[in-house]
Design a protein around this motif. Structure first.
Motif, PDB file in Angstrom:
ATOM      1  N   ALA A   1     -14.294  26.417  61.107  1.00  0.00           N
ATOM      2  CA  ALA A   1     -13.040  25.606  60.744  1.00  0.00           C
ATOM      3  C   ALA A   1     -13.526  24.427  60.554  1.00  0.00           C
ATOM      4  N   GLY A   2     -13.120  23.940  59.308  1.00  0.00           N
ATOM      5  CA  GLY A   2     -13.213  22.464  58.889  1.00  0.00           C
ATOM      6  C   GLY A   2     -14.673  22.314  57.947  1.00  0.00           C
TER       7      GLY A   2
ATOM      8  N   GLY B   1      -6.459  21.082  46.868  1.00  0.00           N
ATOM      9  CA  GLY B   1      -7.121  19.850  47.296  1.00  0.00           C
ATOM     10  C   GLY B   1      -8.186  20.523  48.398  1.00  0.00           C
ATOM     11  N   ARG B   2      -8.316  21.637  48.650  1.00  0.00           N
ATOM     12  CA  ARG B   2      -9.596  22.056  49.521  1.00  0.00           C
ATOM     13  C   ARG B   2     -10.524  22.603  48.555  1.00  0.00           C
ATOM     14  N   PHE B   3     -10.312  23.355  47.604  1.00  0.00           N
ATOM     15  CA  PHE B   3     -11.028  24.244  46.894  1.00  0.00           C
ATOM     16  C   PHE B   3     -11.436  23.492  45.298  1.00  0.00           C
ATOM     17  N   THR B   4     -12.675  23.754  44.854  1.00  0.00           N
ATOM     18  CA  THR B   4     -12.777  23.220  43.473  1.00  0.00           C
ATOM     19  C   THR B   4     -13.690  24.059  42.613  1.00  0.00           C
TER      20      THR B   4
ATOM     21  N   ASN C   1     -14.115  23.370  50.750  1.00  0.00           N
ATOM     22  CA  ASN C   1     -14.043  22.306  51.886  1.00  0.00           C
ATOM     23  C   ASN C   1     -12.925  22.382  52.959  1.00  0.00           C
ATOM     24  N   SER C   2     -12.909  22.055  54.129  1.00  0.00           N
ATOM     25  CA  SER C   2     -11.984  22.011  55.018  1.00  0.00           C
ATOM     26  C   SER C   2     -11.458  23.443  55.062  1.00  0.00           C
TER      27      SER C   2
ATOM     28  N   THR D   1     -16.788  34.210  56.155  1.00  0.00           N
ATOM     29  CA  THR D   1     -15.994  34.106  57.677  1.00  0.00           C
ATOM     30  C   THR D   1     -15.976  32.755  57.940  1.00  0.00           C
ATOM     31  N   VAL D   2     -14.782  32.477  58.428  1.00  0.00           N
ATOM     32  CA  VAL D   2     -14.535  31.130  59.074  1.00  0.00           C
ATOM     33  C   VAL D   2     -13.890  31.231  60.468  1.00  0.00           C
ATOM     34  N   SER D   3     -14.784  30.794  61.338  1.00  0.00           N
ATOM     35  CA  SER D   3     -14.180  30.905  62.780  1.00  0.00           C
ATOM     36  C   SER D   3     -13.529  29.516  63.241  1.00  0.00           C
TER      37      SER D   3
END
Length: 129
Positions: A14-15, A66-69, A84-85, A126-128
């Protein structure tokens, strides 16, 4: 023959950040509607980000603004999704899709991609926590 191939998924904390790529062939990238979609286990497929060539609009789901582009490199016939994030709730299989009919940017994205003609195989993110 129209083909799309997504890559770049993986396991990230995460992050963290990942960049997905969608290599395309068989059509002119600059002329077609193209987007990224995702499907988490037990959930419906949702539109993440889409680009319309008819009016130049770009759509982002509220959850990723605001996080993906999303971006495209026409010379390489490749579309990217910079993420991102990242959050655990971003965990899903991500797909790229394309269609020759250029509706406005939100059209296919807001419908989870229903009706789009061409899809690539997904790539797992997969985001842990």
């Amino acid at each position: 023959e129209v083909q799309l191939q997504a890559s770049g998924g993986g396991l990230v904390q995460a992050g963290g950040s990942l960049r997905l790529s969608c290599a395309t062939s068989g059509f002119t990238l600059d002329d077609w509607y193209i987007g990224w979609f995702r499907q988490a286990p037990g959930k419906e497929r949702e539109g993440v980000s889409c680009i319309s060539r008819s009016d130049g609009t770009t759509y982002y789901a509220d959850s990723v603004k605001g996080r993906f582009t999303i971006s495209s490199d026409n010379a390489k016939s490749t579309v990217y999704l910079q993420m991102n994030s990242l959050k655990p709730e971003d965990t899903a299989v991500y797909y790229c899709a394309a269609d020759a009919i250029n509706y406005s940017g939100s059209y296919y994205c807001s419908r989870g991609g229903a009706g789009m003609d061409y899809w690539g195989r997904g790539t797992l993110v997969t985001v842990s926590s």
